[in-house]
Design a protein around this motif. Structure first.
Motif, PDB file in Angstrom:
ATOM      1  N   GLU A 247       0.826  -1.208   0.000  1.00  0.00           N
ATOM      2  CA  GLU A 247       0.000   0.000   0.000  1.00  0.00           C
ATOM      3  C   GLU A 247       0.865   1.265   0.000  1.00  0.00           C
ATOM      4  OE1 GLU A 247      -0.430  -2.532   2.276  1.00  0.00           O
ATOM      5  OE2 GLU A 247      -2.130  -3.435   1.216  1.00  0.00           O
ATOM      6  N   ALA A 248       1.928   1.266   0.808  1.00  0.00           N
ATOM      7  CA  ALA A 248       2.813   2.433   0.860  1.00  0.00           C
ATOM      8  C   ALA A 248       3.525   2.628  -0.475  1.00  0.00           C
ATOM      9  CB  ALA A 248       3.829   2.281   1.988  1.00  0.00           C
ATOM     10  N   PHE A 249       3.990   1.537  -1.073  1.00  0.00           N
ATOM     11  CA  PHE A 249       4.692   1.638  -2.352  1.00  0.00           C
ATOM     12  C   PHE A 249       3.741   2.095  -3.457  1.00  0.00           C
ATOM     13  CE2 PHE A 249       7.052  -0.345  -6.010  1.00  0.00           C
ATOM     14  CZ  PHE A 249       8.115   0.535  -5.955  1.00  0.00           C
ATOM     15  N   GLU A 250       2.514   1.568  -3.451  1.00  0.00           N
ATOM     16  CA  GLU A 250       1.509   2.004  -4.427  1.00  0.00           C
ATOM     17  C   GLU A 250       1.235   3.502  -4.278  1.00  0.00           C
ATOM     18  OE1 GLU A 250      -3.115   1.122  -5.649  1.00  0.00           O
ATOM     19  OE2 GLU A 250      -2.498   0.878  -3.571  1.00  0.00           O
ATOM     20  N   GLY A 251       1.095   3.955  -3.051  1.00  0.00           N
ATOM     21  CA  GLY A 251       0.854   5.374  -2.808  1.00  0.00           C
ATOM     22  C   GLY A 251       1.987   6.245  -3.326  1.00  0.00           C
ATOM     23  N   TYR A 252       3.213   5.797  -3.102  1.00  0.00           N
ATOM     24  CA  TYR A 252       4.375   6.546  -3.582  1.00  0.00           C
ATOM     25  C   TYR A 252       4.419   6.591  -5.109  1.00  0.00           C
ATOM     26  CZ  TYR A 252       9.163   7.353  -5.025  1.00  0.00           C
ATOM     27  OH  TYR A 252      10.281   7.826  -5.672  1.00  0.00           O
ATOM     28  N   LEU A 253       4.136   5.479  -5.761  1.00  0.00           N
ATOM     29  CA  LEU A 253       4.229   5.423  -7.218  1.00  0.00           C
ATOM     30  C   LEU A 253       3.080   6.122  -7.945  1.00  0.00           C
ATOM     31  CD1 LEU A 253       5.415   1.792  -8.027  1.00  0.00           C
ATOM     32  CD2 LEU A 253       6.707   3.906  -8.248  1.00  0.00           C
ATOM     33  N   PHE A 254       1.865   5.961  -7.439  1.00  0.00           N
ATOM     34  CA  PHE A 254       0.700   6.341  -8.236  1.00  0.00           C
ATOM     35  C   PHE A 254      -0.177   7.460  -7.679  1.00  0.00           C
ATOM     36  CE2 PHE A 254       1.446   1.766  -9.106  1.00  0.00           C
ATOM     37  CZ  PHE A 254       1.870   1.909 -10.416  1.00  0.00           C
ATOM     38  N   LEU A 255      -0.213   7.650  -6.373  1.00  0.00           N
ATOM     39  CA  LEU A 255      -1.163   8.600  -5.797  1.00  0.00           C
ATOM     40  C   LEU A 255      -0.510   9.966  -5.623  1.00  0.00           C
ATOM     41  CD1 LEU A 255      -2.800   6.247  -3.149  1.00  0.00           C
ATOM     42  CD2 LEU A 255      -3.473   6.655  -5.526  1.00  0.00           C
ATOM     43  N   ARG A 256      -0.962  10.914  -6.409  1.00  0.00           N
ATOM     44  CA  ARG A 256      -0.416  12.275  -6.355  1.00  0.00           C
ATOM     45  C   ARG A 256      -1.542  13.280  -6.226  1.00  0.00           C
ATOM     46  NH1 ARG A 256       3.587   9.702  -5.885  1.00  0.00           N
ATOM     47  NH2 ARG A 256       5.469   9.790  -7.129  1.00  0.00           N
ATOM     48  N   LYS A 257      -1.205  14.399  -5.579  1.00  0.00           N
ATOM     49  CA  LYS A 257      -2.151  15.498  -5.496  1.00  0.00           C
ATOM     50  C   LYS A 257      -2.125  16.226  -6.834  1.00  0.00           C
ATOM     51  CE  LYS A 257      -1.259  16.192  -0.633  1.00  0.00           C
ATOM     52  NZ  LYS A 257      -0.585  17.022   0.354  1.00  0.00           N
TER      53      LYS A 257
END
Length: 109
Positions: A36-46
């Motif tokens: 989940e943390a890695f997915e957030g870093y790679l794909f979730l941006r403001k």
């Protein structure tokens, strides 16, 4: 046209001399982190309509990475600063708050 001043060499550069690097002040996650943390870093941006902190590289100048604070609605630039800091300098936060009453750096991060 967007015009930023490199905080390292002092050159005022338009966006054709710079390379965008996406959102600034991200927490980097890599091997050993949760999925989940890695997915957030790679794909979730403001992608705000308003105040945004970004990474830029002075590609056709000194070549260094730096951060810029700007308003995506008006293209108003509040300032640029070193990429080696974890938060914007207080004078930039104050400039943003003067234009956007109620702006809170801590709440936005």
């Amino acid at each position: 046209m967007l015009r930023l001043t490199c905080p390292y060499c002092g050159a005022a550069a338009d966006e054709t001399e710079l390379t965008p690097g996406g959102e600034a002040h991200l927490t980097r996650h890599g091997p050993g982190s949760s999925d989940e943390a890695f997915e957030g870093y790679l794909f979730l941006r403001k992608n705000p309509y308003g105040v945004h902190f970004e990474r830029w590289r002075h590609a056709h100048g000194c070549g260094k990475w730096f951060h810029a604070a700007r308003d995506t609605r008006s293209l108003q630039v509040f300032g640029t600063y070193s990429a080696q800091v974890t938060r914007p300098p207080q004078d930039i936060i104050d400039r943003i708050a003067a234009t956007h009453p109620g702006f809170d750096w801590e709440a936005g991060q």
